[in-house]
Motif scaffolding. Sequence first.
Motif, mmCIF file in Angstrom:
data_model
loop_
_atom_site.group_PDB
_atom_site.id
_atom_site.type_symbol
_atom_site.label_atom_id
_atom_site.label_comp_id
_atom_site.label_asym_id
_atom_site.label_seq_id
_atom_site.Cartn_x
_atom_site.Cartn_y
_atom_site.Cartn_z
ATOM 1 N N VAL A 64 3.104 10.100 -51.948
ATOM 2 C CA VAL A 64 3.151 10.657 -50.591
ATOM 3 C C VAL A 64 4.527 10.372 -50.014
ATOM 4 C CG1 VAL A 64 2.173 10.622 -48.283
ATOM 5 C CG2 VAL A 64 0.674 10.333 -50.270
ATOM 6 N N TRP A 65 5.283 11.447 -49.709
ATOM 7 C CA TRP A 65 6.634 11.294 -49.158
ATOM 8 C C TRP A 65 6.612 11.317 -47.637
ATOM 9 C CZ3 TRP A 65 10.773 9.861 -51.767
ATOM 10 C CH2 TRP A 65 10.841 10.086 -53.146
ATOM 11 N N ASN A 66 7.451 10.486 -47.040
ATOM 12 C CA ASN A 66 7.704 10.500 -45.599
ATOM 13 C C ASN A 66 9.180 10.790 -45.387
ATOM 14 O OD1 ASN A 66 5.084 9.773 -44.571
ATOM 15 N ND2 ASN A 66 5.438 7.734 -45.434
ATOM 16 N N ARG A 67 9.487 11.759 -44.543
ATOM 17 C CA ARG A 67 10.864 12.173 -44.295
ATOM 18 C C ARG A 67 11.334 11.600 -42.965
ATOM 19 N NH1 ARG A 67 7.839 15.622 -46.924
ATOM 20 N NH2 ARG A 67 8.676 16.911 -48.625
ATOM 21 N N HIS A 68 12.218 10.595 -43.022
ATOM 22 C CA HIS A 68 12.704 9.942 -41.809
ATOM 23 C C HIS A 68 13.966 10.614 -41.280
ATOM 24 C CE1 HIS A 68 9.834 6.783 -42.828
ATOM 25 N NE2 HIS A 68 10.339 6.789 -44.046
ATOM 26 N N ALA A 69 14.765 11.149 -42.159
ATOM 27 C CA ALA A 69 16.013 11.834 -41.818
ATOM 28 C C ALA A 69 16.374 12.675 -43.033
ATOM 29 C CB ALA A 69 17.115 10.826 -41.492
ATOM 30 N N PRO A 70 17.301 13.642 -42.893
ATOM 31 C CA PRO A 70 17.643 14.498 -44.042
ATOM 32 C C PRO A 70 18.087 13.720 -45.276
ATOM 33 C CG PRO A 70 18.525 15.436 -42.031
ATOM 34 C CD PRO A 70 17.975 14.094 -41.656
ATOM 35 N N GLY A 71 18.689 12.563 -45.070
ATOM 36 C CA GLY A 71 19.158 11.757 -46.197
ATOM 37 C C GLY A 71 18.418 10.452 -46.364
ATOM 38 N N HIS A 72 17.215 10.342 -45.783
ATOM 39 C CA HIS A 72 16.443 9.100 -45.887
ATOM 40 C C HIS A 72 14.958 9.437 -45.966
ATOM 41 C CE1 HIS A 72 14.811 5.202 -43.850
ATOM 42 N NE2 HIS A 72 14.652 5.176 -45.165
ATOM 43 N N TRP A 73 14.392 9.291 -47.159
ATOM 44 C CA TRP A 73 12.966 9.492 -47.374
ATOM 45 C C TRP A 73 12.371 8.218 -47.960
ATOM 46 C CZ3 TRP A 73 11.951 14.838 -50.149
ATOM 47 C CH2 TRP A 73 12.495 15.874 -49.373
ATOM 48 N N THR A 74 11.075 8.038 -47.726
ATOM 49 C CA THR A 74 10.341 6.978 -48.415
ATOM 50 C C THR A 74 9.087 7.580 -49.036
ATOM 51 O OG1 THR A 74 9.120 6.352 -46.417
ATOM 52 C CG2 THR A 74 11.158 5.134 -46.897
ATOM 53 N N ALA A 75 8.669 7.001 -50.127
ATOM 54 C CA ALA A 75 7.451 7.439 -50.806
ATOM 55 C C ALA A 75 6.521 6.253 -50.974
ATOM 56 C CB ALA A 75 7.773 8.029 -52.172
ATOM 57 N N ARG A 76 5.248 6.513 -50.788
ATOM 58 C CA ARG A 76 4.218 5.555 -51.159
ATOM 59 C C ARG A 76 3.660 6.034 -52.492
ATOM 60 N NH1 ARG A 76 3.130 0.283 -50.338
ATOM 61 N NH2 ARG A 76 0.892 -0.189 -50.304
ATOM 62 N N ARG A 77 3.869 5.240 -53.526
ATOM 63 C CA ARG A 77 3.455 5.613 -54.870
ATOM 64 C C ARG A 77 2.309 4.722 -55.295
ATOM 65 N NH1 ARG A 77 3.335 9.519 -58.884
ATOM 66 N NH2 ARG A 77 3.620 8.587 -60.974
ATOM 67 N N THR A 78 1.239 5.326 -55.815
ATOM 68 C CA THR A 78 0.117 4.547 -56.332
ATOM 69 C C THR A 78 -0.116 4.923 -57.793
ATOM 70 O OG1 THR A 78 -1.470 6.191 -55.529
ATOM 71 C CG2 THR A 78 -1.015 4.311 -54.095
ATOM 72 N N VAL A 79 -0.329 3.904 -58.589
ATOM 73 C CA VAL A 79 -0.708 4.062 -59.996
ATOM 74 C C VAL A 79 -1.930 3.177 -60.189
ATOM 75 C CG1 VAL A 79 -0.018 3.804 -62.405
ATOM 76 C CG2 VAL A 79 1.697 4.406 -60.676
ATOM 77 N N ALA A 80 -3.103 3.806 -60.214
ATOM 78 C CA ALA A 80 -4.355 3.052 -60.202
ATOM 79 C C ALA A 80 -4.347 2.135 -58.969
ATOM 80 C CB ALA A 80 -4.542 2.298 -61.496
ATOM 81 N N ALA A 81 -4.521 0.824 -59.143
ATOM 82 C CA ALA A 81 -4.563 -0.087 -57.998
ATOM 83 C C ALA A 81 -3.182 -0.542 -57.547
ATOM 84 C CB ALA A 81 -5.418 -1.302 -58.336
#
Length: 722
Positions: A246-263
Motif C-alpha cells: 500500500v503506497w502513500n504519496r506525501h509529495a511528488p518525490g516522497h512516497w512510503t509503502a507499507r509492505r506485508t509478507v505473511a505476518a
Amino acid sequence: MPQPIDRRRLVRRHNPVLTSAHPAGVLTVGNGDIALTVDVSGLQTFPSFHELVPDPHRVVRDGLSGLPEQRPRAFDAGDFQIPLRTQSTWGWYETRPEREPRLEDTVTLYETPRGPVPYLDRMGLQRPGDPIAEEFAAGAWFHFNPRRAHLGRLALVGPDGTGPGDPALLADVRTELDLWTGTIHAAYVLDGEQVRVTTVADPREHRFAVRVESGLLPRGWGVAWVFDDQPDDLAAFELPPEQKTVWNRHAPGHWTARRTVAALAYDVAVRTTGGLREEAESAVARTDGTVLDVVVTLTPDQDRQPDGGFTEVSRAARDWWAGHWSTGAAISLDGSTDPRARELERRIVLSQYLTAVNCAGATPPAESGLTYNTWSGKFHLEMHWWHAAHFPLWGRGHLLERSLRWYHDALEAARETARRQGYRGARWPKQTDPSARESPSNIGVFLLWQQPHVIHLLELLRAEGRGEEFLREHYPLIEATAAFMADFAEERGGSYVLPPPLIPAQESYLLDRATNADPTFELAYWSWALGVANEWRTRLGLEPDEEWARVARNMRRPAVLPDGTYAALATPPMLVRKDHPSMLMALGWLPDTHLVDPATMAATLDAVWEHWDLQSSWGWDYPVMAMTAARLGDVGRALDALLLPSPKNVFLPNGHNPQLPGFLTIYLPANGGLLAAMAHIIAALERGAEPPDGWLITSEPAAHHQIRFPFQGIQGIQGIQR
C-alpha cells in the motif's frame, strides 16, 4: 622500526573491480543489520542473471543416510551464482503450511543414563525443493520457517518500466567498490549514453542512497524500487505467503509503502530529487535532468524515517568506513617476494569488509550473511565464532557486541531446552532465528560445540579490554552456559566424558549419533571453557564453582590412534578423513590445555595435510590448519594452509569463498576464519617463530589499546622479514 602502515593505500589497492557481467560478479553495501547486493549496473537490474542454478552434478538424497557425497571437481567460477537481494536482521517471514504442524511431531526420545531425552531430530538434510517424506513434514516446516525476507530491489529501468534485460547490453563496464568509503561506483555505456551510478549504504540507518548521472534520464530512464515475490523455493507442504503493498504519496518525490509478507510488515520510504510514479506496484523515480538521486529507507518501525539525502548518506558512509579502517589492527604484506603474498593480503582486506557488512548486526549472522538465503536464512550458533571472533582479535570488538543482546533475549528459550531434556543451565540451539527456537535436524540438535562459544566470545571481548561492568552485565550468560556444560558431562571411572547422543563438529558421524562419545575437540573445549567460567567468577569476587572446576580438571583425555595421531572421537569409527578435521581445533583454535599433547597434535596435522579429502572440506578448515600450525610455531605451514590449492579455498574477485554450486555460493565463516588465523600467525611471530623466506609481515594495533589473542595478539608496530 618500520613506518606505520599506509592504511588507505593498503585497503584501496584491493578494491574489487568488475569489468564484465558474471553470475557471481556482485558487490554489497550494508552496515551489519541491512545489506543490498548489486550487479555491474551498480543496482539490482539483472536479477535472473544472478539467480541460483541447480547443480547438475548434485545427487538428491533423503538426507538421512549420511552426509551427501561431494564428487571431486575442479573449481570453476561458472558453477556459482550470487543472487541479488536486500536483507536485514529484522525482516523474517513464515509460509503457510497445508496443515498446522506440531513441534512434538519432530521429537525422538534417546535413551541415556539419566533416562529418555527428547531431541527434535525428525528432519533430514534436505534443501528446499528436495523430496521430503510425509513423516518429516512437520520437522521440515519448522526447519525452513521462519526465513529471512528479501525486502525489495533497486533497478535501472527504461521508459516502459522494464530493465535492459541482458547485461551484455552494457558496454565499457567498470564497477568498483571503494572499500575505504564503502561506496560502489559503476560506469558503463547503455543505448549509446554514458551512465554513472554511485551506490552507498548508511552506516547507522537502514537506508541506501543512489545517484545516477546519464543522458538516458531525460529520455525516460529511471530507478525503480521493486517488490519482488519472495524467491525461496517452497516445499510441497508450503503455500505461498500472502504479499501486499500500500503506497502513500506525501509529495511528488516522497512516497512510503507499507509492505506485508505473511505476518511480516515493514515500511519503505522512497525519496528522490525527481518525481515518482507507480508502475506495477513499483515506485519509479524519473527526472528531466541528467542527475537523479534516490534514497530508500526500510524499517519495521513506522515512526523511524530519518532525514537526509544522497549527500548526507554518502558523507556518513565515508566517515564511518574511514574510521573503521583507521582503527583496529592492520596487516600489510607489502614488500614480500613470495608471489602468493598479494593474494593473501587481498583476502585479508576483503574479508574485513565483507564481515563488517554481513556479520556485525543485532543477531548472529547466517553463513551467507545478509547477501541471500542458505539453510533457510537462519543463523547457526556454532558458526558465530567464525563470523565474529576476529572482531575483538583485531580491536573491533564493538562489532561483536552488537549481537550480545540477542543471547540475553534467547536465554530463557535456551534454559527451556535444557529443562525439557533434564539438564541444568541453558542449552543453546544450533540453527535458529530471532525467536531462538531450535530448528529440527538429524544433525544440528546433537552438536555440542556451540555451547561454549558464548563463553569464548565474551572472554575475547574481556581480553580486548572490557571492565567489571561488562563482566557483571554478561555473567548470567556465562553462568547458565557453564551450568549446562557441567551437568551434561558424566563421571565415569574418575573422569568426565561427553556421552551420546552427540555429533562432533566433524559431522561425518551423524549415523552414529546414538553411540558417539568423547570427541577430541569438544573434550578440550569443555575443559577450557569451564575454567574460563570460573575465572570470571573470581574476577567478580565470587568463589569458584567446585563442580565446574572438578569437571574441567578431570575431563577424559582424547583418544589417540595406533599411528600416534588424535582420533576425532573415542568411539567407532574414531576417524573419517572427510568434512572438518575438527580434532586439530583442540590446539590452535583453542589455547593450550592440559588435555592435549603438542607433539601428538603435530603428528595429527601432518596426517591431515597428507591424507584428508579436501573436496569434502569447508572454507574454515584451512584456517583451522593454519591456527594449529601457528600454535606449533610453524608460520610457513600456517601461511601455506591459508593458501592451500583446493576447490573449497578459492576466493572470488569480490572476496567471497564459494562452497556448493547451486546452493552455498558464498561462505562467510571462511572470511572470518581467515582473519582469526592471521591473528594466530601474528601471535606466533611475537612468540619468536620465524616467517618463511619471501614474506614480510607488518602489523600494527589499534590506537587505543593493545590487541590480545588468547591470549596474545597483534601488539605494537612490527615488521618481520626473512
